[in-house]
Motif scaffolding. Structure first.
Motif, PDB file in Angstrom:
ATOM      1  N   ALA A  95       0.936  -1.453  -0.233  1.00  0.00           N
ATOM      2  CA  ALA A  95      -0.393   0.011   0.067  1.00  0.00           C
ATOM      3  C   ALA A  95       0.546   1.106   0.296  1.00  0.00           C
ATOM      4  O   ALA A  95       0.114   2.433   0.058  1.00  0.00           O
ATOM      5  CB  ALA A  95      -0.981  -0.102   1.437  1.00  0.00           C
ATOM      6  N   GLY A  96       2.348   1.250   0.091  1.00  0.00           N
ATOM      7  CA  GLY A  96       3.122   2.605   0.227  1.00  0.00           C
ATOM      8  C   GLY A  96       3.952   2.294  -1.025  1.00  0.00           C
ATOM      9  O   GLY A  96       4.139   1.532  -1.584  1.00  0.00           O
ATOM     10  N   PRO A  97       5.036   3.727  -0.709  1.00  0.00           N
ATOM     11  CA  PRO A  97       5.985   3.207  -1.845  1.00  0.00           C
ATOM     12  C   PRO A  97       6.801   1.931  -1.481  1.00  0.00           C
ATOM     13  O   PRO A  97       7.996   1.194  -0.382  1.00  0.00           O
ATOM     14  CB  PRO A  97       6.478   4.968  -1.589  1.00  0.00           C
ATOM     15  N   TRP A  98       7.780   2.247  -2.922  1.00  0.00           N
ATOM     16  CA  TRP A  98       9.163   1.339  -2.148  1.00  0.00           C
ATOM     17  C   TRP A  98      10.172   2.322  -1.284  1.00  0.00           C
ATOM     18  O   TRP A  98      10.466   3.700  -1.104  1.00  0.00           O
ATOM     19  CB  TRP A  98      10.176   1.589  -3.722  1.00  0.00           C
ATOM     20  N   TYR A  99      10.396   1.073  -0.844  1.00  0.00           N
ATOM     21  CA  TYR A  99      11.707   2.307   0.278  1.00  0.00           C
ATOM     22  C   TYR A  99      12.873   0.954   0.665  1.00  0.00           C
ATOM     23  O   TYR A  99      13.022  -0.275   1.041  1.00  0.00           O
ATOM     24  CB  TYR A  99      10.998   1.759   2.295  1.00  0.00           C
ATOM     25  N   GLY A 151      14.359 -12.829  -9.538  1.00  0.00           N
ATOM     26  CA  GLY A 151      13.387 -12.389 -10.982  1.00  0.00           C
ATOM     27  C   GLY A 151      12.179 -13.098 -11.013  1.00  0.00           C
ATOM     28  O   GLY A 151      11.499 -12.703 -11.600  1.00  0.00           O
ATOM     29  N   ASN A 152      11.801 -13.324  -9.495  1.00  0.00           N
ATOM     30  CA  ASN A 152      10.353 -14.284  -9.653  1.00  0.00           C
ATOM     31  C   ASN A 152       9.560 -13.724  -8.898  1.00  0.00           C
ATOM     32  O   ASN A 152       8.506 -13.724  -8.332  1.00  0.00           O
ATOM     33  CB  ASN A 152      10.062 -15.438  -8.716  1.00  0.00           C
ATOM     34  N   VAL A 153       9.805 -11.779  -8.075  1.00  0.00           N
ATOM     35  CA  VAL A 153       8.345 -11.681  -8.161  1.00  0.00           C
ATOM     36  C   VAL A 153       8.699  -9.905  -7.998  1.00  0.00           C
ATOM     37  O   VAL A 153       9.572  -9.643  -8.666  1.00  0.00           O
ATOM     38  CB  VAL A 153       9.132 -10.927  -6.254  1.00  0.00           C
ATOM     39  N   LYS A 154       7.530  -9.325  -8.497  1.00  0.00           N
ATOM     40  CA  LYS A 154       6.523  -8.463  -9.014  1.00  0.00           C
ATOM     41  C   LYS A 154       6.050  -7.620  -7.839  1.00  0.00           C
ATOM     42  O   LYS A 154       4.557  -7.986  -7.065  1.00  0.00           O
ATOM     43  CB  LYS A 154       6.172  -9.029  -9.738  1.00  0.00           C
ATOM     44  N   VAL A 155       6.553  -6.218  -7.451  1.00  0.00           N
ATOM     45  CA  VAL A 155       6.193  -5.536  -6.717  1.00  0.00           C
ATOM     46  C   VAL A 155       5.160  -4.149  -7.147  1.00  0.00           C
ATOM     47  O   VAL A 155       5.633  -3.996  -7.763  1.00  0.00           O
ATOM     48  CB  VAL A 155       7.453  -4.623  -5.781  1.00  0.00           C
ATOM     49  N   PHE A 156       3.940  -4.431  -6.519  1.00  0.00           N
ATOM     50  CA  PHE A 156       3.042  -3.386  -6.819  1.00  0.00           C
ATOM     51  C   PHE A 156       3.390  -2.756  -5.865  1.00  0.00           C
ATOM     52  O   PHE A 156       1.702  -2.876  -4.500  1.00  0.00           O
ATOM     53  CB  PHE A 156       1.968  -3.918  -7.575  1.00  0.00           C
ATOM     54  N   THR A 157       4.035  -1.430  -5.961  1.00  0.00           N
ATOM     55  CA  THR A 157       4.071  -0.385  -4.811  1.00  0.00           C
ATOM     56  C   THR A 157       2.408   0.552  -4.920  1.00  0.00           C
ATOM     57  O   THR A 157       2.513   1.241  -6.266  1.00  0.00           O
ATOM     58  CB  THR A 157       4.603   0.198  -4.309  1.00  0.00           C
TER      59      THR A 157
END
Length: 579
Positions: free
Chosen positions: A42-46, A246-252
């Motif tokens: 729910a928040g931004p990259w950190y 390489g297996n994870v897509k992060v939706f921030t």
């Protein structure tokens, strides 16, 4: 929302909601096993080592928010992007409830700024009903979780000491840091009072454990995020390695709205609102893992209504959202006259306590159930205005080493002199204890309020019982005993029944658990012993919502262990084609 829902084109093996302790662990374990993972945050990259995020070793006046009218709850440089109140994300209360709900909107969630206190639940903690007849037992025991505690110790790193104390399981420890002066005095006072004071158990590396993380350099600023990755934060220790597979897509900046289900009642993905454009999207997945925090995951499930799940997903029992409980908390501080005018030297240490008191009265006859541990603070940290001033019981005046009363405070030269005089001569104590899980403490969906994303919000009902109030009284009696044994003078009068003996409002300790409790009986629980919804076997909950009871320990180490356990179960069931 008036926008058309857009679907992401990929069908992921797993969609995880939340990137804190539970979500980060699930992402790492599943990604390293080869699963294609969508991680919704729910928040931004950190990243605390990225120059644009670094707040360690900066002075207060370097804050980019200098001069702002308000600040984050733990200070502008604290790595907690959120708080008990977030603009546009309200929650409501009923029946005079005081419950406060802390949210951290950022990659890694609340693991970025916590105290790193990393305690295992003990054998008694999983079966407390057998001891005092209150609440319910967990469907699993310590021996079920111990192998995962061991794995977490090795993966994350925790310092401590082997003590062989009942119901305080020892771990696989790194060397603990040495106690500082006030902590040596606490150990001495503990011996006088018959109260154990032992090395803390914190997830901070006192020596390196792999090539990706350095050792602590003792700046005492873990809450700001560690550039060396020496402390545990999910963002640094779990999510980053998971992404590297390489297996994870992060939706921030993705605010989860609901779990989508099909006609059979199985989950097919998660819908979320992009906080940047307020457009709604759907991520499709074969398995959904919720790790948004105990209350946020419950909210998500309650909002996931369908023809098969009319009361919300996972709520056929009617238990969803119930049995919410937080740790008890009460505190006290004192002044040590024999430490005024201290010699100055660097005693920063790790970002937290070097010693603590585990619960020491198991089996003793008391007027309340369960127990608490004590956390200690003090020493020559960064002072703030009012540091060491304002003792009500001696009218704003302090005795010096010779016992003479000295006025405190003022401004200009006298203020500077007082800072030098009193610096390092105060210490504090905080009890953190176990509340009894009760069905009448709960969160539910408010039928009339939505947040700025159009998502219905939570409404809380919560009260403390006489058990928690009596526990707080015992804390205050213990604090008084320790202060006396240290030769200290308490700051202010001892809290009494008018304030529930200083018992903090529920939610203020930020250890909320229990809303999606596990159990073997689907009519009395939300998840089974594998953290899997009774009502939809391809949905798992890996935050503290599954806890049947809290214990007198901080919950993070158990969240990590149970998330790893559930993730390995998912891998096993996928191999067997059961999921």
């Amino acid at each position: 929302m008036s926008f058309q829902i857009k679907e992401q084109p990929i069908v992921y093996d797993v969609c995880i909601v939340g990137s804190g302790a539970g979500g980060g662990m699930a992402a790492k374990v599943l990604a390293e096993a080869g699963a294609k993972v969508a991680l919704i945050e729910a928040g931004p990259w950190y990243d605390p080592a990225d120059p644009k995020y670094i707040t360690q070793l900066k002075n207060p006046w370097e804050s980019p928010r200098r001069g702002a009218g308000n600040h984050r709850p733990f200070g502008d440089f604290d790595a907690a992007w959120g708080g008990w109140e977030i603009d546009g994300e309200p929650y409501t209360r009923k029946s005079g409830t005081q419950f406060d709900w802390f949210r951290s909107r950022m990659l890694g969630g609340r693991t970025n700024h916590w105290g790193r206190i990393s305690l295992r639940f003990g054998p008694l903690d999983f079966k407390r009903k057998d001891v005092d007849g209150l609440g319910d037992n967990w469907p699993i025991g310590y021996e079920d979780v111990k192998p995962y505690y061991d794995k977490v110790d090795r993966l994350v790193g925790v310092f401590g000491s082997i003590e062989n104390i009942e119901n305080e399981p020892d771990g696989l420890f790194l060397p603990p840091p040495k106690p500082r002066l006030h902590e040596l005095m606490l150990k001495q006072a503990g011996k006088k009072a018959g109260i154990p004071v032992i090395p803390s158990r914190l997830s901070i590396l006192t020596k390196p454990i792999n090539k990706d993380r350095g050792a602590c350099f003792y700046c005492s600023q873990c809450s700001r995020g560690c550039q060396a990755y020496a402390d545990f934060s999910s963002s640094s220790v779990l999510v980053k390695p998971a992404v590297k597979t390489g297996n994870v897509k992060v939706f921030t900046n993705a605010m989860a709205r609901e779990v989508i289900t099909n006609q059979e009642g199985k989950a097919t993905g998660v819908s979320y609102v992009d906080k940047n454009n307020l457009q709604e999207y759907t991520v499709k997945a074969k398995i959904v893992v919720l790790a948004a925090s105990a209350c946020e995951s419950a909210r998500l499930l309650m909002n996931s209504k369908s023809s098969r799940h009319t009361k919300g997903l996972g709520n056929s029992s009617g238990v969803l959202g119930k049995y919410l409980h937080d740790s008890t908390g009460a505190s006290r501080s004192a002044f040590l006259p024999h430490l005024v005018d201290r010699k100055r030297y660097n005693e920063d240490g790790v970002g937290g306590m070097h010693v603590y008191t585990p619960w020491w009265l198991n089996g003793k006859k008391l007027d309340f159930p369960r127990g608490y541990h004590i956390e200690y603070g003090g020493g020559m940290g960064m002072p703030g205005y009012g540091f060491g001033f304002g003792m009500e019981n001696i009218n704003g005046k302090y005795p010096n080493k010779e016992g003479k009363i000295k006025p405190a405070g003022g401004y200009g030269l006298s203020l500077k002199e007082d800072y030098r005089h009193f610096y390092g001569a105060n210490f504090g104590m905080a009890g953190r204890g176990e509340a009894i899980a009760r069905e009448d403490n709960f969160c539910e969906i408010d039928p009339n309020v939505v947040d700025k994303y159009g998502i219905p919000v939570l409404r809380f009902q919560y009260t403390w019982s006489e058990h928690e109030i009596k526990q707080a009284k015992h804390m205050q009696d213990t604090f008084e005993e320790i202060i006396t044994a240290m030769g200290g003078i308490a700051n202010g009068p001892k809290p009494g029944p008018e304030s529930n003996y200083g018992l903090a409002a529920p939610g203020r300790i930020i250890h909320e658990v229990g809303t999606t409790r596990m159990g073997d009986d689907p009519s009395k629980s939300v998840t089974n012993r594998n953290s899997q919804l009774h009502d939809a076997d391809n949905v798992f909950v890996v935050d503290a919502g599954t806890f049947v009871s809290q214990a007198d320990k901080n919950p993070t180490w158990t969240i990590l262990a149970l998330s790893m356990r559930a993730s390995e179960y998912i891998i096993d069931q996928r191999k067997k084609a059961n999921l």
